[in-house]
Design an enzyme around this catalytic site. Structure first.
Site, PDB file in Angstrom:
ATOM      1  N   GLU A  90       1.585  -0.353  -5.151  1.00 44.98           N
ATOM      2  CA  GLU A  90       0.702   0.757  -5.511  1.00 44.98           C
ATOM      3  C   GLU A  90       1.562   2.013  -5.620  1.00 44.98           C
ATOM      4  O   GLU A  90       1.920   2.622  -4.617  1.00 44.98           O
ATOM      5  CB  GLU A  90      -0.385   0.942  -4.458  1.00 44.98           C
ATOM      6  CG  GLU A  90      -1.345   2.075  -4.794  1.00 44.98           C
ATOM      7  CD  GLU A  90      -2.250   2.446  -3.619  1.00 44.98           C
ATOM      8  OE1 GLU A  90      -3.405   2.802  -3.868  1.00 44.98           O
ATOM      9  OE2 GLU A  90      -1.786   2.398  -2.457  1.00 44.98           O
TER      10      GLU A  90
ATOM     11  N   ASP B   7       0.837  -1.200   0.000  1.00 50.84           N
ATOM     12  CA  ASP B   7       0.000   0.000   0.000  1.00 50.84           C
ATOM     13  C   ASP B   7       0.870   1.247   0.000  1.00 50.84           C
ATOM     14  O   ASP B   7       1.838   1.343   0.754  1.00 50.84           O
ATOM     15  CB  ASP B   7      -0.890  -0.029   1.250  1.00 50.84           C
ATOM     16  CG  ASP B   7      -1.901   1.105   1.283  1.00 50.84           C
ATOM     17  OD1 ASP B   7      -2.671   1.244   0.329  1.00 50.84           O
ATOM     18  OD2 ASP B   7      -1.913   1.847   2.293  1.00 50.84           O
TER      19      ASP B   7
END
Length: 586
Positions: A280, A222
């Site tokens: 990401e 993330d």
């Protein structure tokens, strides 16, 4: 029960013409089909209105039948419930509403038996402010856990902007007890960890090690630029900064984000031969490639954010050129790197890389009401209601599976689920999976469900798995078809991408080309249909040039220019022979 199946002609049309690289099994993630699931909204097994791990286990045969080979699980850890599970209070355990560590082991074992690997979200950029580490750190400036977070006496003059600008005015919040400010790129209830501190990095490795031992096959990382941020140590707060300073005022623990990523990658390699990192990294291509780093010390996969955003500009304009230009500029990757192709993910459909005028075009086309937008940069809708034409939706998913790279689906995309705009922010697209006309998600009354389903045209009475399983013309059948075609030619994941210039502006033409395998694909962004002429130039072998339709198996003589008529939002895939033939369109 009659279900859609790839026909024999389709399999023959997609049959491999040469062996894939010998290390393909080791680099399995290069050609995996990913499927992202929020456990609490997928399937409830015990009637409490909350999805759980046993419920997911019961649905694994459906996922395997769809053709998925890797599940990506959104956070399932204990949480303070301020950011849909991303505000974690314990990285080493499981939210008791969802199950136990034993359930996770059972999930991984059953999935593996069905040919499915599992990756999980890695979110150690921050914790919940209710995490025991932060509770201890805020006790005093002298607490041993103090430097596990980033503190300053005063906020910097030019702080980073918050990720959630509608909820936070700053990335620094004053803690009343000690009078210092702590850093949080997300919500103020999600303080950033000080990853420069060796003790924190050791905790990160311990956490990765736990889940690898349990059996996960990798991690979706993330917010990579925030987690591996080389600037976190330079906070200028004297002895209370991120890890403290030496006598000369320099950080006591100098930190380089790319070096830390390399260390994490090395740790994974030592603990697991198959594990990988899917990052990401929502940045332009030239900055994304920095996170790939070398073949063995960076991320293995990254989401293709630039082309995803240009896809929506092309859809808004009915003009394939914005997307084509982006794909043409997509950097090539080596055998140990890969792009992840996606239409949308579990967050807002971000458009932050588009110039303001172009973003406004997309907003006007697909999110005309302010309530459909979020953070002034994205759309909180799913694709089918945005486009309003199932033919366009089908074309978009076909396109995503026609590119070199690893395709990623968000749960419910395969049946054309919509959103519930009555829910807050990103939650609008994280609604319960629509299994049957009455919902099928839980036996509890709908009023007790963790989240409300959409209503109306995209409610479960109209969009559900139960009906589509028996309908060979359904969206589910379409997605199963393109997954089957993608998986029948693993060469595609190892191919290079060539965007063919010319032809009607509404048609994207590209070639996936390997050493002795090639596929030509055409996709129309027009609701009016399109015509184009394809010329296959095979030099002296032009007389033997052939296009083989991958859906029907039809062989088309391409010794002369071939006229193709595309229906509105039509698409066609062809095996190209000879594989090294040049392609022109007009």
């Amino acid at each position: 029960m009659t279900r859609f199946r790839i026909t024999q002609s389709q399999m023959l049309a997609g049959a491999a013409r040469r062996p894939i690289p010998i290390d393909a099994a080791d680099l399995w993630w290069r050609h995996a089909v990913f499927y992202c699931i929020d456990i609490e909204t997928f399937q409830d097994s015990d009637g409490d209105g909350v999805g759980d791990i046993p419920g997911l286990i019961a649905r694994l045969p459906y996922i395997a039948d769809l053709g998925v080979t890797c599940l990506w699980l959104m956070p399932f850890f204990p949480t303070a419930h301020r950011d849909d599970g991303y505000d974690i209070t314990d990285f080493f355990s499981v939210d008791p509403r969802l199950g136990t560590l034993g359930d996770v082991v059972e999930l991984i074992r059953v999935a593996r038996g069905l040919g499915i690997r599992i990756i999980i979200d890695f979110v150690m950029n921050h914790t919940s402010d209710r995490h025991p580490w932060f509770q201890q750190a805020r006790r005093s400036k002298d607490d041993p856990k103090r430097h596990w977070y980033v503190w300053r006496d005063e906020p910097p003059e030019k702080p980073d902007p918050p990720v959630f600008p509608d909820k936070e005015d700053s990335t620094w919040t004053r803690d009343e007890k000690t009078g210092q400010y702590y850093l949080h790129h997300f919500l103020h209830t999600q303080p950033d960890l000080n990853v420069a501190l060796p003790e924190v990095r050791r905790e990160i490795e311990k956490n990765l090690g736990l889940w690898l031992e349990i059996g996960v096959s990798g991690f979706r990382v993330d917010a990579v630029p925030f987690l591996f941020n080389s600037a976190v140590t330079d906070t200028g707060s004297g002895g209370s900064n991120a890890g403290g300073t030496g006598s000369d005022g320099t950080p006591a623990h100098p930190y380089d984000g790319t070096d830390h990523l390399s260390r994490v990658r090395g740790f994974l390699a030592r603990r697991s031969a198959e594990a990988f990192l899917l990052g990401e990294v929502n940045l332009p291509y030239e900055q994304q490639t920095d996170w790939f780093a070398g073949a063995r010390d960076g991320l293995q996969l990254q989401f293709d954010f630039p082309s995803m955003q240009r896809l929506y500009l092309s859809l808004a304009r009915a003009d394939a050129r914005p997307l084509g230009d982006s794909l043409a500029s997509r950097p090539a990757v080596d055998s140990e790197q890969q792009w992840a192709n996606f239409v949308r993910n579990h967050d807002e459909l971000t458009l932050d890389q588009l110039p303001t005028t172009e973003r406004d075009e997309v907003f006007e086309a697909f999110a005309p009401d302010e309530g459909m937008r979020v953070y002034a940069r994205g759309i909180r809708r799913r694709l089918p209601p945005m486009l309003g034409d199932e033919r366009a939706t089908r074309m978009v998913y076909a396109l995503a599976f026609s590119l070199p790279g690893a395709p990623v689906l968000f749960y419910g995309e395969e049946i054309g689920m919509g959103e519930n705009l009555d829910l807050e922010g990103r939650l609008a697209v994280r609604t319960p999976m629509q299994w049957a006309r009455h919902g099928g998600f839980s036996s509890a009354p709908a009023s007790r469900w963790v989240r409300a389903m959409p209503e109306g045209a995209y409610g479960s009475e109209n969009v559900n798995v139960e009906d589509q399983l028996t309908d060979p013309g359904s969206m589910l059948a379409h997605v199963r078809q393109i997954i089957g075609l993608y998986r029948s030619t693993p060469e595609q994941a190892w191919a290079e991408l060539e965007v063919v210039q010319g032809g009607p502006r509404e048609v994207l033409t590209h070639v996936c080309r390997g050493e002795d395998w090639a596929m030509l694909a055409v996709h129309s962004f027009s609701g009016e249909g399109a015509s184009l002429r394809v010329t296959v130039d095979a030099g002296d072998e032009t007389a033997d040039a052939v296009l083989t339709d991958r859906v029907t198996g039809e062989r088309i003589d391409a010794s002369a220019p071939v006229a193709l008529e595309l229906e509105p939002y039509g698409w066609r895939w062809f095996l190209l022979h000879p594989a090294d033939a040049a392609v022109r369109v007009r």
